[in-house]
Design an enzyme around this catalytic site. Structure first.
Site, PDB file in Angstrom:
ATOM      1  N   ILE A  29     -15.201   5.900  -4.269  1.00 24.14           N
ATOM      2  CA  ILE A  29     -15.821   6.448  -3.194  1.00 24.14           C
ATOM      3  C   ILE A  29     -15.263   7.565  -2.730  1.00 24.14           C
ATOM      4  O   ILE A  29     -14.068   7.688  -2.763  1.00 24.14           O
ATOM      5  CB  ILE A  29     -16.036   5.100  -2.052  1.00 24.14           C
ATOM      6  CG1 ILE A  29     -16.942   4.240  -2.694  1.00 24.14           C
ATOM      7  CG2 ILE A  29     -16.545   5.886  -0.984  1.00 24.14           C
ATOM      8  CD1 ILE A  29     -16.980   2.884  -2.077  1.00 24.14           C
ATOM      9  N   ASP A  95     -11.075  12.346  -5.109  1.00 27.59           N
ATOM     10  CA  ASP A  95     -10.567  10.684  -5.530  1.00 27.59           C
ATOM     11  C   ASP A  95     -10.122  10.403  -4.141  1.00 27.59           C
ATOM     12  O   ASP A  95     -10.277   9.201  -3.545  1.00 27.59           O
ATOM     13  CB  ASP A  95      -9.576  10.725  -6.416  1.00 27.59           C
ATOM     14  CG  ASP A  95      -9.589   9.352  -7.138  1.00 27.59           C
ATOM     15  OD1 ASP A  95     -10.372   8.438  -6.834  1.00 27.59           O
ATOM     16  OD2 ASP A  95      -8.684   9.010  -7.949  1.00 27.59           O
ATOM     17  N   TRP A 153      -2.444   4.555  -3.042  1.00 25.24           N
ATOM     18  CA  TRP A 153      -3.714   5.394  -3.142  1.00 25.24           C
ATOM     19  C   TRP A 153      -3.406   6.752  -2.577  1.00 25.24           C
ATOM     20  O   TRP A 153      -4.241   7.888  -2.561  1.00 25.24           O
ATOM     21  CB  TRP A 153      -4.883   4.949  -2.437  1.00 25.24           C
ATOM     22  CG  TRP A 153      -4.723   3.953  -1.114  1.00 25.24           C
ATOM     23  CD1 TRP A 153      -4.667   2.746  -1.012  1.00 25.24           C
ATOM     24  CD2 TRP A 153      -4.352   4.668   0.131  1.00 25.24           C
ATOM     25  NE1 TRP A 153      -4.293   2.285   0.079  1.00 25.24           N
ATOM     26  CE2 TRP A 153      -4.445   3.661   1.037  1.00 25.24           C
ATOM     27  CE3 TRP A 153      -4.323   5.865   0.661  1.00 25.24           C
ATOM     28  CZ2 TRP A 153      -4.112   3.746   2.216  1.00 25.24           C
ATOM     29  CZ3 TRP A 153      -4.057   5.942   1.928  1.00 25.24           C
ATOM     30  CH2 TRP A 153      -3.963   4.817   2.866  1.00 25.24           C
ATOM     31  N   ASN A 154      -2.045   7.019  -2.012  1.00 23.09           N
ATOM     32  CA  ASN A 154      -2.252   8.515  -1.194  1.00 23.09           C
ATOM     33  C   ASN A 154      -1.766   9.425  -2.099  1.00 23.09           C
ATOM     34  O   ASN A 154      -2.244  10.420  -1.991  1.00 23.09           O
ATOM     35  CB  ASN A 154      -0.999   8.166  -0.111  1.00 23.09           C
ATOM     36  CG  ASN A 154       0.184   7.724  -0.585  1.00 23.09           C
ATOM     37  OD1 ASN A 154       0.332   7.256  -1.455  1.00 23.09           O
ATOM     38  ND2 ASN A 154       1.312   7.952   0.477  1.00 23.09           N
ATOM     39  N   PRO A 178      -2.981   2.474 -11.423  1.00 30.09           N
ATOM     40  CA  PRO A 178      -3.366   3.330 -10.212  1.00 30.09           C
ATOM     41  C   PRO A 178      -3.779   2.177  -9.348  1.00 30.09           C
ATOM     42  O   PRO A 178      -4.357   1.147  -9.715  1.00 30.09           O
ATOM     43  CB  PRO A 178      -4.175   4.187 -10.597  1.00 30.09           C
ATOM     44  CG  PRO A 178      -4.684   3.978 -11.861  1.00 30.09           C
ATOM     45  CD  PRO A 178      -4.171   2.651 -12.364  1.00 30.09           C
ATOM     46  N   SER A 230       2.653  -1.221  -0.023  1.00 33.18           N
ATOM     47  CA  SER A 230       3.302  -1.746   1.277  1.00 33.18           C
ATOM     48  C   SER A 230       4.471  -2.820   1.013  1.00 33.18           C
ATOM     49  O   SER A 230       4.554  -3.190   0.135  1.00 33.18           O
ATOM     50  CB  SER A 230       2.130  -2.279   1.939  1.00 33.18           C
ATOM     51  OG  SER A 230       1.646  -3.440   1.222  1.00 33.18           O
ATOM     52  N   GLU A 382       3.796  -0.322  10.820  1.00 27.11           N
ATOM     53  CA  GLU A 382       3.325   0.914   9.789  1.00 27.11           C
ATOM     54  C   GLU A 382       1.882   1.133  10.106  1.00 27.11           C
ATOM     55  O   GLU A 382       1.118   0.063   9.857  1.00 27.11           O
ATOM     56  CB  GLU A 382       3.648   0.881   8.378  1.00 27.11           C
ATOM     57  CG  GLU A 382       3.225   2.055   7.384  1.00 27.11           C
ATOM     58  CD  GLU A 382       3.526   1.962   6.107  1.00 27.11           C
ATOM     59  OE1 GLU A 382       3.197   0.879   5.644  1.00 27.11           O
ATOM     60  OE2 GLU A 382       4.220   2.738   5.614  1.00 27.11           O
ATOM     61  N   LYS A 452      16.869  -1.307   3.536  1.00 24.02           N
ATOM     62  CA  LYS A 452      16.203  -2.451   4.359  1.00 24.02           C
ATOM     63  C   LYS A 452      14.805  -2.718   3.567  1.00 24.02           C
ATOM     64  O   LYS A 452      14.720  -2.676   2.333  1.00 24.02           O
ATOM     65  CB  LYS A 452      15.985  -2.098   5.688  1.00 24.02           C
ATOM     66  CG  LYS A 452      17.336  -1.731   6.350  1.00 24.02           C
ATOM     67  CD  LYS A 452      17.154  -2.082   7.817  1.00 24.02           C
ATOM     68  CE  LYS A 452      17.051  -0.883   8.475  1.00 24.02           C
ATOM     69  NZ  LYS A 452      17.052  -1.033  10.094  1.00 24.02           N
ATOM     70  N   GLU A 459      13.714   7.205  -6.584  1.00 20.89           N
ATOM     71  CA  GLU A 459      12.869   7.765  -7.545  1.00 20.89           C
ATOM     72  C   GLU A 459      13.392   9.247  -7.475  1.00 20.89           C
ATOM     73  O   GLU A 459      14.157   9.497  -6.498  1.00 20.89           O
ATOM     74  CB  GLU A 459      11.299   7.699  -7.138  1.00 20.89           C
ATOM     75  CG  GLU A 459      10.903   6.424  -7.223  1.00 20.89           C
ATOM     76  CD  GLU A 459       9.447   6.231  -7.385  1.00 20.89           C
ATOM     77  OE1 GLU A 459       8.669   6.724  -6.491  1.00 20.89           O
ATOM     78  OE2 GLU A 459       8.847   5.734  -8.415  1.00 20.89           O
TER      79      GLU A 459
HETATM   80  P1  NAD Z   1      -0.776  -1.965  -1.297  1.00 24.58           P
HETATM   81  O1  NAD Z   1       0.428  -2.566  -1.044  1.00 24.58           O
HETATM   82  O2  NAD Z   1      -1.984  -2.550  -0.649  1.00 24.58           O
HETATM   83  O3  NAD Z   1      -1.097  -1.586  -2.814  1.00 24.58           O
HETATM   84  C1  NAD Z   1      -0.235  -1.034  -3.687  1.00 24.58           C
HETATM   85  C2  NAD Z   1      -0.711  -1.468  -5.139  1.00 24.58           C
HETATM   86  O4  NAD Z   1      -0.218  -2.309  -5.555  1.00 24.58           O
HETATM   87  C3  NAD Z   1      -2.142  -1.301  -5.629  1.00 24.58           C
HETATM   88  O5  NAD Z   1      -1.992  -0.810  -6.637  1.00 24.58           O
HETATM   89  C4  NAD Z   1      -2.605  -2.473  -5.661  1.00 24.58           C
HETATM   90  O6  NAD Z   1      -3.442  -2.897  -6.354  1.00 24.58           O
HETATM   91  C5  NAD Z   1      -1.164  -3.303  -6.112  1.00 24.58           C
HETATM   92  N1  NAD Z   1      -0.991  -4.748  -5.846  1.00 24.58           N
HETATM   93  C6  NAD Z   1      -1.504  -5.318  -4.642  1.00 24.58           C
HETATM   94  N2  NAD Z   1      -1.229  -6.677  -4.675  1.00 24.58           N
HETATM   95  C7  NAD Z   1      -0.312  -7.024  -5.794  1.00 24.58           C
HETATM   96  C8  NAD Z   1       0.059  -8.030  -6.378  1.00 24.58           C
HETATM   97  N3  NAD Z   1       0.049  -9.243  -5.884  1.00 24.58           N
HETATM   98  N4  NAD Z   1       0.802  -7.787  -7.764  1.00 24.58           N
HETATM   99  C9  NAD Z   1       0.670  -6.571  -8.441  1.00 24.58           C
HETATM  100  N5  NAD Z   1       0.116  -5.547  -7.573  1.00 24.58           N
HETATM  101  C10 NAD Z   1      -0.462  -5.752  -6.764  1.00 24.58           C
HETATM  102  O7  NAD Z   1      -0.367  -0.354  -0.694  1.00 24.58           O
HETATM  103  P2  NAD Z   1      -1.684   0.935  -0.528  1.00 24.58           P
HETATM  104  O8  NAD Z   1      -2.450   0.328   0.525  1.00 24.58           O
HETATM  105  O9  NAD Z   1      -2.282   1.110  -1.794  1.00 24.58           O
HETATM  106  O10 NAD Z   1      -0.702   1.922  -0.039  1.00 24.58           O
HETATM  107  C11 NAD Z   1      -0.050   2.383   1.269  1.00 24.58           C
HETATM  108  C12 NAD Z   1       1.342   1.484   1.323  1.00 24.58           C
HETATM  109  O11 NAD Z   1       2.029   2.077   0.294  1.00 24.58           O
HETATM  110  C13 NAD Z   1       1.895   1.903   2.643  1.00 24.58           C
HETATM  111  O12 NAD Z   1       2.581   0.776   3.025  1.00 24.58           O
HETATM  112  C14 NAD Z   1       2.962   2.958   2.174  1.00 24.58           C
HETATM  113  O13 NAD Z   1       3.885   3.060   3.036  1.00 24.58           O
HETATM  114  C15 NAD Z   1       3.364   2.482   0.867  1.00 24.58           C
HETATM  115  N6  NAD Z   1       3.812   3.826   0.221  1.00 24.58           N
HETATM  116  C16 NAD Z   1       5.050   3.847  -0.303  1.00 24.58           C
HETATM  117  C17 NAD Z   1       5.556   5.112  -0.808  1.00 24.58           C
HETATM  118  C18 NAD Z   1       7.193   4.911  -1.093  1.00 24.58           C
HETATM  119  O14 NAD Z   1       7.263   6.021  -2.170  1.00 24.58           O
HETATM  120  N7  NAD Z   1       7.860   4.450  -0.530  1.00 24.58           N
HETATM  121  C19 NAD Z   1       4.912   6.124  -1.142  1.00 24.58           C
HETATM  122  C20 NAD Z   1       3.179   5.913  -0.936  1.00 24.58           C
HETATM  123  C21 NAD Z   1       3.151   4.656  -0.229  1.00 24.58           C
END
Ligand code: NAD
Length: 485
Positions: A29, A95, A153-154, A178, A230, A382, A452, A459
């Site tokens: 979407i 995207d 997704w960001n 992804p 997350s 967050e 923490k 990375e």
């Molecule tokens: P999310 O945790 O919902 O999903 C992240 C990924 O994990 C997705 O690809 C999802 O499909 C996958 N996933 C979900 N459940 C899973 C499971 N049980 N086993 C394996 N994979 C699973 O996160 P989001 O909403 O896509 O992204 C936002 C979050 O990502 C925020 O908390 C943000 O802070 C974090 N983030 C962290 C960084 C970093 O480098 N520290 C960078 C970008 C985003």
């Protein structure tokens, strides 16, 4: 060139696009219109199986190449990405909804930086010689095997590259999943790596939500798991990976402090707060969402911030004049709006924004809340949206204690003209990625990651090599073996 929004197939496995329409449909979407721009399918067990088998096979072939030869492939991919930066950026904007103004400089470009940097390092990875009297030993830096990368997704292009570049440089193969919300650009990055000379199966992209991720993380063919997501997902993935004692990198969420002292350069501090709260419409893990402003500067800071926010150009993200796009999804917008409502109900003062925008897509106003206190929900959890919370403070010791009063520890920033104070404060904050008189820079040469609950491992930079390789130690006896019988 331009990429079709509907890719040739949902997955990129063993060097080619593959489809399995048995998988659950996955609509893509466009966040600025709410319209479906492509439909993919989640990976079925058969696709996952094929990807992991291909990765295992390709990894052996890849690891047998010299580091320099592997590096050449990564650097070639970086060049192709730079050549196609515009097309890749347009795709990323469709995207994610992030403004093209941003994606042109921050997404494919960051992927190219990572591939170029780790391509350069690939030929330099060595073990060491250790003299032990007449005997001696040596270490060999070996790949881990098959790595699984899971993305948020960001920053889809950046995330696949930040994980794949060090993994491949060390001689590993990658199966990347992804985010189900933004599945398009990683397919193109995998395609480009293959075009650059990566053997078929070395880099694979499979689509799907958490269940596909879980199937990958728990597969016995997998040696390493790297997640960006997350904290909640991190806990699940870390636990699942622990079952097989798999190596992990966890890049998780944050609730980072940005500390502005009275003596700070006001415009730079406001600029840092803008970069740390509104870039990518606030959807950045390292954001400094708790902006602690020393009392003497508070009013001037709020006034200047309100003034600078008049420069927001919200609109079609494909228009290069736009500098503020929509949230990635309706769901994420709802989450952010509910946090704003909670903040106001708990006593925060709305300075600006706070509303969904009445137009197509998932737009929300950039929002500033003042008089935020440490116990409010918006100061503890967050939000992952364009919500800047201003908290007041008086003394250095006080602000350090309050900045550290969080379970997370991804980032921290300080603005002050007193350099001794800047380094003293940064020395005491518990965070992995810190900034002095700046915010949210992420050059590939510096490690990136959290402490923490914000994560495990780093990375970027040479530090990432440690997380995608292991050392074999070899003891070599030059003398006779002294056995008791
Ligand atoms: P999310 O945790 O919902 O999903 C992240 C990924 O994990 C997705 O690809 C999802 O499909 C996958 N996933 C979900 N459940 C899973 C499971 N049980 N086993 C394996 N994979 C699973 O996160 P989001 O909403 O896509 O992204 C936002 C979050 O990502 C925020 O908390 C943000 O802070 C974090 N983030 C962290 C960084 C970093 O480098 N520290 C960078 C970008 C985003």
């Amino acid at each position: 060139m331009n990429y079709d929004l509907q890719p040739p197939a949902s997955h990129f496995v063993d060097g080619e696009y593959v489809e399995d329409t048995e998988g659950t449909p996955l609509p893509v979407i466009h966040p600025a219109t709410g319209k479906t721009i492509a439909t993919l399918h989640e990976a079925t067990p058969a696709i996952i199986d094929r990807a992991l088998d291909a990765a295992r096979r390709a990894q052996v072939q890849w690891a047998a190449m010299t580091g320099a030869a592997r590096g050449r492939v990564l650097r070639c991919a970086a060049d192709i990405i730079r050549d196609r930066n515009h097309a890749l950026s347009v795709l990323e904007t469709w995207d994610t909804g992030k403004p093209l103004q941003e994606t042109l400089v921050a997404d494919a470009a960051s992927a190219a930086d990572a591939l170029e940097y780790f391509g350069g390092l690939a030929g330099t990875l060595t073990g060491e010689h250790v003299q032990l009297g007449e005997n001696w030993g040596y270490t060999v830096r070996e790949p881990l095997g098959v790595c699984v990368g899971i993305g948020a997704w960001n920053y889809p292009s950046q995330i696949i590259a930040w994980k794949s570049a060090p993994a491949l440089a060390c001689g590993n193969a990658m199966v990347f999943k992804p985010s189900e919300t933004t599945p398009l650009s990683s397919l193109r990055i995998a395609e480009i790596l293959t075009e650059a000379g990566a053997p078929a199966g070395l880099i694979n992209v499979v689509q799907g939500a958490g269940s596909v991720g879980h199937a990958l993380v728990t597969d016995p063919r997998v040696d390493k798991v790297s997640l960006t997501g997350s904290v909640g997902t991190g806990r699940k993935v870390y636990a699942a990976a622990a079952e097989g004692i798999r190596n992990v990198t966890m890049e998780l969420g944050g609730k980072s402090p940005l500390i502005v002292f009275d003596d700070a350069d006001l415009d730079n501090a406001v600029g840092g707060a803008i970069m740390g709260n509104f870039y990518s419409t606030g959807q950045i893990c390292s954001n400094g969402t708790r902006v602690f402003v020393q009392k003497g500067l508070k009013q001037a800071f709020l006034d200047r911030l309100a003034e600078r926010l008049k420069g927001v150009v919200m609109g079609d993200p494909l228009d290069e004049a736009t500098n503020f796009g929509p949230m990635v999804s309706e769901r994420q917008r709802e989450i952010v709006l509910s946090y704003i409502a909670k903040g106001r109900a708990e006593g925060a003062r709305l300075i600006t924004g706070g509303q969904a925008v009445d137009r197509d897509g998932f737009f929300i106003e950039p929002t500033v809340l003042a008089d935020v206190t440490d116990d409010m929900t918006i100061a503890r959890e967050e939000i992952f949206g364009p919500v800047l919370s201003v908290l007041d403070f008086e003394t250095e010791d006080e602000v350090i204690a309050r900045a550290n009063d969080t379970e997370m520890g991804l980032s921290a920033g300080v603005f002050t003209r007193d350099l001794a104070r800047a380094h003293r404060v940064i020395g005491k904050v518990k965070a992995g990625t810190c900034y002095v008189n700046s915010y949210n820079d992420a050059p590939v040469e510096l490690p990136f990651g959290g402490s923490k609950l914000s994560g495990v491992g780093r990375e970027n930079s040479k530090a990432a090599i440690e997380h995608y390789s292991q050392l074999k130690s070899v003891f070599v006896r030059m003398t006779d073996v002294d056995a008791p019988f």
